[in-house]
Each structure stands twice: as structure tokens, then as C-alpha cells.
Write an enzyme that holds these catalytic residues in place. Structure first.
Site, short mmCIF file in Angstrom:
data_model
loop_
_atom_site.label_atom_id
_atom_site.label_comp_id
_atom_site.label_asym_id
_atom_site.label_seq_id
_atom_site.Cartn_x
_atom_site.Cartn_y
_atom_site.Cartn_z
N CYS A 56 -46.55 12.01 7.75
CA CYS A 56 -47.24 13.09 8.40
C CYS A 56 -47.72 14.10 7.11
O CYS A 56 -48.87 14.48 7.16
CB CYS A 56 -46.30 13.96 9.10
SG CYS A 56 -44.59 14.23 8.88
N HIS A 90 -45.26 21.62 9.38
CA HIS A 90 -45.18 21.70 8.02
C HIS A 90 -46.19 22.57 7.61
O HIS A 90 -47.42 22.86 8.19
CB HIS A 90 -45.37 20.57 7.32
CG HIS A 90 -44.66 19.18 7.52
ND1 HIS A 90 -43.25 19.25 7.69
CD2 HIS A 90 -44.84 18.14 8.08
CE1 HIS A 90 -42.74 18.25 7.99
NE2 HIS A 90 -43.92 17.42 8.17
P1 NAD Z 1 -37.87 8.34 16.67
O1 NAD Z 1 -36.79 8.43 16.33
O2 NAD Z 1 -38.60 9.79 17.37
O3 NAD Z 1 -38.54 7.01 17.53
C1 NAD Z 1 -38.14 5.90 17.13
C2 NAD Z 1 -38.04 5.08 18.39
O4 NAD Z 1 -37.52 3.62 18.11
C3 NAD Z 1 -36.83 5.50 19.19
O5 NAD Z 1 -37.32 5.33 20.50
C4 NAD Z 1 -35.81 4.71 19.03
O6 NAD Z 1 -35.05 4.32 20.18
C5 NAD Z 1 -36.43 3.31 18.65
N1 NAD Z 1 -35.66 2.28 18.00
C6 NAD Z 1 -34.78 2.41 17.27
N2 NAD Z 1 -34.37 1.62 16.68
C7 NAD Z 1 -35.13 0.30 17.42
C8 NAD Z 1 -35.16 -0.97 17.01
N3 NAD Z 1 -34.43 -1.69 16.26
N4 NAD Z 1 -36.06 -1.53 17.87
C9 NAD Z 1 -37.19 -1.00 18.55
N5 NAD Z 1 -37.03 0.37 18.57
C10 NAD Z 1 -36.15 0.78 18.02
O7 NAD Z 1 -38.82 8.25 15.35
P2 NAD Z 1 -40.34 8.80 14.84
O8 NAD Z 1 -40.13 10.16 14.44
O9 NAD Z 1 -41.06 8.39 16.00
O10 NAD Z 1 -40.51 8.02 13.42
C11 NAD Z 1 -40.79 6.70 13.58
C12 NAD Z 1 -41.66 6.39 12.08
O11 NAD Z 1 -42.65 7.26 12.00
C13 NAD Z 1 -40.71 6.65 11.03
O12 NAD Z 1 -41.11 5.73 10.00
C14 NAD Z 1 -40.94 8.09 10.40
O13 NAD Z 1 -40.83 8.27 9.04
C15 NAD Z 1 -42.70 8.08 10.78
N6 NAD Z 1 -43.07 9.64 11.00
C16 NAD Z 1 -42.54 10.37 11.81
C17 NAD Z 1 -42.93 11.60 11.99
C18 NAD Z 1 -42.30 12.77 12.52
O14 NAD Z 1 -42.64 13.64 12.31
N7 NAD Z 1 -41.60 12.31 13.55
C19 NAD Z 1 -44.43 11.51 11.46
C20 NAD Z 1 -44.84 10.53 10.83
C21 NAD Z 1 -44.57 9.65 10.44
#
Ligand code: NAD
Length: 338
Positions: A139, A218
Site C-alpha cells: 500500500c 497512511h
Molecule cells: P489479512 O490478515 O487481513 O488477510 C489474510 C487472509 O488470509 C485471512 O482471511 C486469513 O485467514 C487468510 N489466511 C491465513 N493463512 C492462510 C493460508 N495458509 N491459506 C489461505 N488463506 C490464509 O491480511 P491482509 O491485510 O489482507 O494482507 C494480505 C497481503 O496483502 C499481505 O501480503 C499484506 O502485506 C498485503 N497488503 C496489506 C495491506 C493492508 O493494509 N492490509 C495493504 C496492501 C498490501
């Protein structure tokens, strides 16, 4: 219609799934959930649910949720998978994607080395053309890449200095925060500088990141050494001409991330999302070759349109302008002055 599987249905996965369903050239064959919670229950009304393992099927069934099969079964039905699992899990999943011969889009929490290209639609759309594994940058990096790539392309950049004031965690997370502290990154540059270079090219970038107790957005304070003398008005026009950047102002009350989030809700955005990077008009100040501006980044949603574009690029279905225009039209991203 491109058949997309969404593995991981948290903050990013559920938004990307909904954005895919709003397009006219792709749809979601299923989403993968690990636990049968309220998010799974709500998802089951829109999507077919898949689980990591057969043993999870029973667990879902006991909670009255019908899961259709395993993640492997879901992948068999898809042409491409969006991996939105927590950081580090994508690295474990890539082997099974390789075995199945399926293309995969990873998220910014993964190491850049996981993919053949790191991606931002404005900065380097073509780098993902035809690739099997692409990582949409984080992000923060997406926010930096959106505005600096516009400056790079229109004028040229010698150096970027950015201070990132980072939200501690997302709104639905009560495990990590909010923290009662200000936590600076103790390495210099913070990892965001090298990450920005993965999509922007070899422009020198210095970044410092500081985590603060908020969950909303942010804020980036950006200082750029341009290749030529610049004029504040011209920069504002450049930003306002791009749909994924919106120029906003404190004059009508949007002087903090609180009002920006309120604005997103008021204009009826699903989940109160703000896909665009919001640049404050008053902060855009040029002096000689030096340019300063301040921008706000909605971490939960700015990467969503990028995931949609990455899918089109990897399947070579559209060129940059066409893909961005389609994604923006279907998500209601209009840019301009707000
Ligand atoms: P999150 O924790 O909100 O969601 C992750 C999901 O994956 C959850 O539903 C969890 O239960 C599931 N999960 C966990 N282990 C798993 C597995 N082994 N197989 C399948 N599903 C599984 O995470 P998020 O914030 O959505 O982040 C996901 C990715 O996106 C990360 O790489 C993060 O760095 C990136 N990201 C996050 C944001 C943010 O602000 N949240 C912004 C940009 C990028």
C-alpha cells in the site's frame, strides 16, 4: 471471461474479489477461507468457498457453512490466482501454483524475489505482460509509485525523499493495536525506498517510516528533486489529470485522514474505500527544482485496482491505458479535484 481464484479473504482479498466481480472480463470462481467466521458466512452469500484442507470441510459444515472443496480444487477451476494470504504465506504457496501451472498475483507483504516482476499500473504496467508470477507492491509503495511515476514521466526526477507516517494496523484488527507509541523504522532507508525502485527504476530514493497510533490511513510527506524547474500549478494539473490521484483541500474541511475517510463514506464508496491517492492542494509547493507535497493513502484499498490491472497484464488482455480505464470505470474511480 477470466476465471480468477482468490486465496486469502482478509482485508485485501475480499476487496479484490469484489473488484474482480465488478469487471466485465473476469469473475471469481471461488475464495479460500481458513476459518468459518462471520466473514466466511457473509462471503458464502456471494462466492463459492474453498478451504485449505479436507479436514476443514467438516469444521465449516459444523458451523452451517458449505465449503465446496480444497484450495487445490479451486485452483483447478481457475486460470489465475490472486494470493492475498498474510505476508510470507505466498512464498509457501508458490510451489503448489507451479505444480498446477497456474499464474499468480502476490501482494506487497511478500519478498520482491517471489515474482518475476513487481507491479504498479502507472509506474511499470508492461513489466507484467505475459508473466506467470507478479507482485503488486504494498500500500505504501503503491502510494509513492502513483504520484512519483507521474512526475518521472512528465518531468524527470533526480532524487526522492519521503517520510512515511504509517497507520499502526487496519480497522478490523484488535490484535496488533492501535499502539500507544510512535515507532520509527530503525533502518535507513526504510524498506519502502528499495521497494519503490522495483517499480520506478533506479531513481535514488530515501525513505523514513514512522508508525503512529491510528488505523485510518497512511500520510506521506514527499520531497522531490526534479530534473527541471517546476511550477506548483503545473504539478497540480498533472496530478488532477490522473484518475487514481485526487487533489483535495483543507479549505472545505478535508484537513486530515479522518475527513478523507468520512468523505469516502459520504460519496457512497463500498466499505468507505478510497482507491485514489489524495494529495493536499495546499502542500504542493515548488521552488526551483524542488517540489514538496503531502499525500494520504488508504492502505486497505489503494492496491485493489492494481490487482485487477495485474491480471489483465499477465494474461496480455489489454494494454496499459485500456486496462486502467476499464478498471477505473467499473470501480467508479474518476480522479480530479475533490
Ligand atoms: P489479512 O490478515 O487481513 O488477510 C489474510 C487472509 O488470509 C485471512 O482471511 C486469513 O485467514 C487468510 N489466511 C491465513 N493463512 C492462510 C493460508 N495458509 N491459506 C489461505 N488463506 C490464509 O491480511 P491482509 O491485510 O489482507 O494482507 C494480505 C497481503 O496483502 C499481505 O501480503 C499484506 O502485506 C498485503 N497488503 C496489506 C495491506 C493492508 O493494509 N492490509 C495493504 C496492501 C498490501
Amino acid at each position: 471471461m477470466i476465471r480468477v481464484a482468490v486465496n486469502g479473504y482478509g482485508t485485501i482479498g475480499r476487496r479484490v474479489a469484489d473488484a474482480i466481480m465488478q469487471q466485465d472480463d473476469m469473475f471469481v470462481v471461488g475464495i479460500a477461507k481458513t476459518s468459518p467466521d462471520y466473514i466466511a458466512r457473509l462471503a458464502s452469500k456471494k462466492y463459492r468457498i474453498f478451504v485449505p484442507d479436507r479436514k476443514n470441510l467438516k469444521e465449516f459444515e459444523e458451523k452451517g457453512l458449505a465449503a465446496e472443496g480444497t484450495i487445490d480444487n479451486m485452483i483447478d477451476e481457475a486460470e489465475i490466482v490472486v494470493d492475498a494470504t498474510p505476508e510470507g504465506i505466498g512464498e509457501k504457496n508458490i510451489e503448489s501454483y507451479r505444480k498446477k501451472g497456474i499464474k499468480a498475483v502476490f501482494q506487497g507483504g511478500e519478498d520482491a524475489a517471489i515474482a518475476q516482476a513487481s507491479f504498479n499500473a502507472y509506474a511499470n504496467f508492461d513489466s507484467a505482460l505475459g508473466k506467470d508470477y507478479v507482485r503488486v507492491v504494498s500500500c505504501n509503495t503503491t502510494g509513492l509509485a502513483r504520484t512519483t511515476s507521474v512526475l518521472r514521466d512528465a518531468i524527470g526526477i533526480s532524487r526522492i525523499y519521503a517520510t512515511l507516517v504509517r497507520r499502526a494496523t487496519d480497522q478490523n484488527d484488535s490484535k496488533k493495536g492501535p499502539i500507544n507509541a510512535v515507532e520509527p523504522s530503525l533502518s535507513f532507508p526504510s524498506h519502502h525506498g528499495p521497494d519503490l525502485q522495483t517499480v520506478l527504476g533506479k531513481i535514488p530514493v530515501d525513505t523514513v517510516a514512522v508508525k503512529v497510533p491510528t488505523t485510518l490511513m497512511h500520510v506521506h510527506v514527499i520531497n522531490v528533486e526534479m530534473k527541471k524547474e517546476v511550477d506548483s500549478r503545473k504539478i497540480l494539473d498533472l496530478f488532477a489529470a490522473k484518475r487514481r490521484i485526487f487533489v483535495t483541500s483543507g479549505k472545505d474541511g478535508k484537513s486530515s485522514t479522518a475527513q478523507l475517510m468520512d468523505y469516502a463514506r459520504e460519496i457512497g464508496r463500498a466499505r468507505g474505500d478510497l482507491y485514489e491517492i489524495a494529495v493536499w492542494e495546499e502542500s504542493v509547493k515548488a521552488s526551483g527544482n524542488r517540489l514538496n507535497y503531502v499525500q494520504a493513502v488508504h492502505q486497505e484499498s489503494d492496491v485493489v485496482p492494481e490487482n485487477v490491472d495485474a491480471i489483465r497484464a499477465m494474461l496480455e488482455l489489454s494494454d496499459r491505458e485500456d486496462s486502467i480505464a476499464r478498471t477505473d470505470r467499473f470501480l467508479g474511480i474518476k480522479g480530479g479535484m475533490h
